[in-house]
Design an enzyme around this catalytic site. Structure first.
Site, PDB file in Angstrom:
ATOM      1  N   LYS A 176      73.151 -86.611 -27.891  1.00  9.13           N
ATOM      2  CA  LYS A 176      72.407 -87.147 -26.752  1.00  9.13           C
ATOM      3  C   LYS A 176      71.091 -87.720 -27.276  1.00  9.13           C
ATOM      4  O   LYS A 176      70.149 -86.980 -27.565  1.00  9.13           O
ATOM      5  CB  LYS A 176      72.091 -86.069 -25.709  1.00  9.13           C
ATOM      6  CG  LYS A 176      71.521 -86.716 -24.442  1.00  9.13           C
ATOM      7  CD  LYS A 176      70.779 -85.751 -23.536  1.00  9.13           C
ATOM      8  CE  LYS A 176      69.354 -85.535 -23.936  1.00  9.13           C
ATOM      9  NZ  LYS A 176      68.489 -86.727 -23.838  1.00  9.13           N
ATOM     10  N   GLU A 251      63.915 -78.593 -34.619  1.00 10.79           N
ATOM     11  CA  GLU A 251      62.932 -79.372 -35.400  1.00 10.79           C
ATOM     12  C   GLU A 251      61.880 -79.828 -34.398  1.00 10.79           C
ATOM     13  O   GLU A 251      62.097 -80.780 -33.656  1.00 10.79           O
ATOM     14  CB  GLU A 251      63.612 -80.589 -36.045  1.00 10.79           C
ATOM     15  CG  GLU A 251      64.713 -80.253 -37.028  1.00 10.79           C
ATOM     16  CD  GLU A 251      64.178 -79.883 -38.399  1.00 10.79           C
ATOM     17  OE1 GLU A 251      62.959 -80.033 -38.640  1.00 10.79           O
ATOM     18  OE2 GLU A 251      64.980 -79.429 -39.229  1.00 10.79           O
ATOM     19  N   CYS A 285      56.219 -86.717 -35.849  1.00 15.50           N
ATOM     20  CA  CYS A 285      56.002 -85.261 -35.774  1.00 15.50           C
ATOM     21  C   CYS A 285      55.120 -84.758 -36.901  1.00 15.50           C
ATOM     22  O   CYS A 285      54.345 -83.827 -36.718  1.00 15.50           O
ATOM     23  CB  CYS A 285      57.337 -84.542 -35.791  1.00 15.50           C
ATOM     24  SG  CYS A 285      58.370 -85.038 -37.184  1.00 15.50           S
ATOM     25  N   GLU A 382      49.628 -80.896 -30.172  1.00 18.28           N
ATOM     26  CA  GLU A 382      49.964 -82.185 -30.758  1.00 18.28           C
ATOM     27  C   GLU A 382      49.759 -83.302 -29.725  1.00 18.28           C
ATOM     28  O   GLU A 382      50.380 -83.269 -28.656  1.00 18.28           O
ATOM     29  CB  GLU A 382      51.439 -82.077 -31.157  1.00 18.28           C
ATOM     30  CG  GLU A 382      52.181 -83.321 -31.294  1.00 18.28           C
ATOM     31  CD  GLU A 382      53.674 -83.065 -31.495  1.00 18.28           C
ATOM     32  OE1 GLU A 382      54.319 -82.425 -30.643  1.00 18.28           O
ATOM     33  OE2 GLU A 382      54.188 -83.537 -32.506  1.00 18.28           O
TER      34      GLU A 382
HETATM   35  P1  NAD Z   1      61.144 -83.687 -25.705  1.00 25.27           P
HETATM   36  O1  NAD Z   1      61.269 -82.274 -26.129  1.00 25.27           O
HETATM   37  O2  NAD Z   1      60.610 -83.971 -24.346  1.00 25.27           O
HETATM   38  O3  NAD Z   1      62.563 -84.432 -25.784  1.00 25.27           O
HETATM   39  C1  NAD Z   1      63.416 -84.346 -26.899  1.00 25.27           C
HETATM   40  C2  NAD Z   1      64.866 -84.418 -26.430  1.00 25.27           C
HETATM   41  O4  NAD Z   1      65.090 -83.377 -25.476  1.00 25.27           O
HETATM   42  C3  NAD Z   1      65.243 -85.708 -25.718  1.00 25.27           C
HETATM   43  O5  NAD Z   1      66.597 -85.974 -25.973  1.00 25.27           O
HETATM   44  C4  NAD Z   1      65.016 -85.363 -24.252  1.00 25.27           C
HETATM   45  O6  NAD Z   1      65.789 -86.163 -23.398  1.00 25.27           O
HETATM   46  C5  NAD Z   1      65.472 -83.937 -24.233  1.00 25.27           C
HETATM   47  N1  NAD Z   1      64.824 -83.149 -23.169  1.00 25.27           N
HETATM   48  C6  NAD Z   1      63.665 -83.392 -22.550  1.00 25.27           C
HETATM   49  N2  NAD Z   1      63.405 -82.459 -21.612  1.00 25.27           N
HETATM   50  C7  NAD Z   1      64.425 -81.582 -21.659  1.00 25.27           C
HETATM   51  C8  NAD Z   1      64.737 -80.388 -20.958  1.00 25.27           C
HETATM   52  N3  NAD Z   1      63.935 -79.880 -20.023  1.00 25.27           N
HETATM   53  N4  NAD Z   1      65.860 -79.752 -21.282  1.00 25.27           N
HETATM   54  C9  NAD Z   1      66.663 -80.224 -22.232  1.00 25.27           C
HETATM   55  N5  NAD Z   1      66.447 -81.351 -22.927  1.00 25.27           N
HETATM   56  C10 NAD Z   1      65.332 -82.019 -22.648  1.00 25.27           C
HETATM   57  O7  NAD Z   1      60.315 -84.389 -26.837  1.00 25.27           O
HETATM   58  P2  NAD Z   1      59.762 -85.874 -26.821  1.00 25.27           P
HETATM   59  O8  NAD Z   1      58.468 -85.903 -26.139  1.00 25.27           O
HETATM   60  O9  NAD Z   1      60.817 -86.816 -26.405  1.00 25.27           O
HETATM   61  O10 NAD Z   1      59.587 -86.053 -28.399  1.00 25.27           O
HETATM   62  C11 NAD Z   1      58.435 -85.772 -29.037  1.00 25.27           C
HETATM   63  C12 NAD Z   1      58.476 -84.426 -29.705  1.00 25.27           C
HETATM   64  O11 NAD Z   1      59.476 -84.391 -30.741  1.00 25.27           O
HETATM   65  C13 NAD Z   1      57.177 -84.140 -30.389  1.00 25.27           C
HETATM   66  O12 NAD Z   1      56.809 -82.819 -30.151  1.00 25.27           O
HETATM   67  C14 NAD Z   1      57.500 -84.356 -31.856  1.00 25.27           C
HETATM   68  O13 NAD Z   1      56.631 -83.707 -32.750  1.00 25.27           O
HETATM   69  C15 NAD Z   1      58.893 -83.846 -31.923  1.00 25.27           C
HETATM   70  N6  NAD Z   1      59.560 -84.344 -33.131  1.00 25.27           N
HETATM   71  C16 NAD Z   1      59.883 -83.441 -34.112  1.00 25.27           C
HETATM   72  C17 NAD Z   1      60.491 -83.898 -35.281  1.00 25.27           C
HETATM   73  C18 NAD Z   1      60.880 -82.943 -36.383  1.00 25.27           C
HETATM   74  O14 NAD Z   1      61.698 -83.317 -37.218  1.00 25.27           O
HETATM   75  N7  NAD Z   1      60.334 -81.745 -36.430  1.00 25.27           N
HETATM   76  C19 NAD Z   1      60.764 -85.258 -35.433  1.00 25.27           C
HETATM   77  C20 NAD Z   1      60.417 -86.132 -34.409  1.00 25.27           C
HETATM   78  C21 NAD Z   1      59.814 -85.662 -33.249  1.00 25.27           C
END
Ligand code: NAD
Length: 480
Positions: A176, A251, A285, A382
């Site tokens: 997804k 992650e 990230c 962050e």
């Molecule tokens: P997010 O957690 O809101 O979303 C990530 C994924 O989860 C998306 O597919 C989103 O649709 C889904 N999602 C969102 N809300 C959800 C819920 N309530 N239940 C289940 N799934 C849900 O994160 P974001 O804002 O889209 O992405 C940014 C974050 O990702 C930052 O915290 C960043 O640091 C992190 N990130 C981490 C890495 C790593 O490798 N550690 C890499 C890139 C980004």
């Protein structure tokens, strides 16, 4: 460049309509609608998980060499279509086209590494401790169908990390991608399918995020969950995985410190820090966020960082001269503003930026603050945007203490010309990846993952592959 028609891939079919309705995908550089994304409902989610179960039974039967051959064909396709995939990525996510192109080719390299490494998934034989035993073998086998969730900041790289390792290990996948940026991931999935991955073994769904994840994680076919995203959602999914005792690799976010030591080469530190900080508009990230600079260099570093930030050319990613694109969606702008306003209200000093750029699109100014109080959100959480904070330090002990005073532990960086200091920092900083005089900690060959609330487990490197395997011990005794 036309944006592709959006579709889900479920049980071997591309679906342009699904039972969960649809939503718009927006170009963040001008707020125009790029396409309509079909959303999976319960019927498509169940069908995807069941297909992944069937696909797993087919795909796992291939040898690692046969899987390698298919995956190598997929990466050949990715490279031959790199310009197209990068253009889709830039349209839906906003980053400059050169960054998007690098993301696509690096993603192909990540998949290649995993497919190669899967040929070397050696087990071991263990000498028996009692008579009557012919062999004791410890082997690794694919964990089973995987549910993978990725955010919008690296819409090709993050799915490729998961798809490459899972498929190389012999797992099937339901992926997804983020609903904001589904098109480029779809183009990558097409490459895998055209290369010969069995249609049932690779499913792509989008939908209501919370519904998709809770449904897939609870489904009995799914054996492993890989999630990249925020700490808050990562914790939620972890609880759901625990209920089914499912393997889980979170992650999550980071709040990376950068320590600029007294003996650092200041111009080199600045020259490296400015592009690293503002790459992908800070939506990385492992992006450097908290700069701790030795007091002797503080003023010069602050001036240099502000000058560099203000000189960045901001614009649409499709414009070749652009150095920093827009934020990925409208909500990001409000979030950035809240971070800055709260910090300033609590006494932080704004050195540059701090507000939305007055033009269509989700552009936010490169922003640098100092005197940020420890209690405000920016000091603890962050921002995930083009915001940097600056503070002075006097001793290395103090700098290491400041760097480690965080619930995150993903990336961390330092600049020093002293080898002893470099080793000490590498040893004492609490983070999954430490870059000394270098920001390039994310490479196909190196494990990438967080400590503390940034997650556990790794992607890429050998560890990234092992995450999709289970260990099995087989003892064969003398038959009679
Ligand atoms: P997010 O957690 O809101 O979303 C990530 C994924 O989860 C998306 O597919 C989103 O649709 C889904 N999602 C969102 N809300 C959800 C819920 N309530 N239940 C289940 N799934 C849900 O994160 P974001 O804002 O889209 O992405 C940014 C974050 O990702 C930052 O915290 C960043 O640091 C992190 N990130 C981490 C890495 C790593 O490798 N550690 C890499 C890139 C980004």
């Amino acid at each position: 460049m036309t944006y592709p028609q959006l579709a889900l891939h479920v049980a071997g079919q591309w679906l342009t309509q699904a039972s969960g309705g649809e939503r718009d995908v927006i170009n963040p550089a001008d707020e125009s609608v790029l396409g309509k994304l079909p959303l999976a409902g319960q019927a498509e989610l169940a069908a995807a998980a069941e297909a992944a179960q069937r696909g797993f039974l087919q795909w796992r039967r291939l040898s690692a060499l046969e899987r390698f051959t298919v995956l190598r064909r997929a990466t050949d396709l990715m490279r031959s279509r790199a310009q197209h995939i990068a253009a889709v990525l830039t349209l839906e996510q906003g980053k400059p086209l050169t960054e998007a192109l690098r993301e696509v080719t690096l993603s192909a390299d990540i998949i290649d590494f995993q497919a190669e490494e899967a040929k070397r998934l050696y087990g071991r034989t263990v000498p028996p401790r009692v008579p009557g035993i012919l062999s004791q073998t410890v082997m690794r086998q694919p964990v089973g169908p995987v549910a993978a969730f990725t955010p919008w900041n690296f819409p090709v790289n993050l799915p490729s990390r998961k798809l490459g390792s899972a498929l190389a290990a012999g797992c099937s996948v339901v992926i997804k991608p983020a609903e904001e940026t589904p098109g480029s991931c779809m183009e990558v999935v097409r490459c895998f399918l055209e290369a010969g991955v069995p249609p049932d073994a690779l499913n792509l769904v989008c939908g209501q995020a919370a519904e998709v994840s809770s449904t897939l994680i609870a489904h009995e076919a799914i054996r492993k969950v890989s999630f990249t995203g925020s700490v808050a959602v990562g914790k939620l999914l972890g609880e759901q995985c625990a209920r089914g005792v499912k393997r889980y690799t979170p992650e999550l976010g980071g709040h990376a410190p950068v320590i600029v030591c007294e003996d650092a080469d200041l111009s080199f530190a600045l020259k490296s820090s400015i592009p690293a900080k503002f790459r992908n508009a800070g939506q990385v990230c492992a992006s450097p966020i908290r700069f701790y600079v030795h007091r002797t260099h503080f003023d010069a570093f602050a001036q240099g960082l502000v000058k560099g930030a203000m000189a960045l050319k901001i614009g649409a990613g499709s414009d070749a001269s652009t150095q920093m694109g827009p934020l990925a969606h409208a909500g990001r702008l409000d979030d950035m503003q809240r971070f800055v306003d709260e910090a300033v209200a609590m006494g932080a000093r704004l050195l540059c930026g701090g507000k939305r750029v007055a033009r269509p699109g989700y552009f936010f100014e490169p922003t640098v603050l100092t005197d940020v109080p420890a209690g405000c959100r920016l000091a603890r959480e962050e921002p995930f945007g083009p915001i940097a904070t600056l503070a002075a330090f006097d001793t290395l002990d103090e700098a290491i203490g400041l760097a480690n005073a965080s619930r995150y532990g993903l990336g961390a960086y330092a600049f020093t010309r002293d080898l002893v200091t470099a080793h000490r920092l590498g040893e004492e900083i609490e983070a999954g990846m430490v870059g000394i005089n270098h920001f390039g900690v994310s490479q196909p060959e190196l494990p990438f993952g967080g400590w503390k609330e940034s997650g556990h487990g790794q992607e890429m490197g050998l560890e990234g592959l092992l995450a999709y395997t289970d260990v099995k011990t087989v003892v064969v005794g003398v038959p009679s």
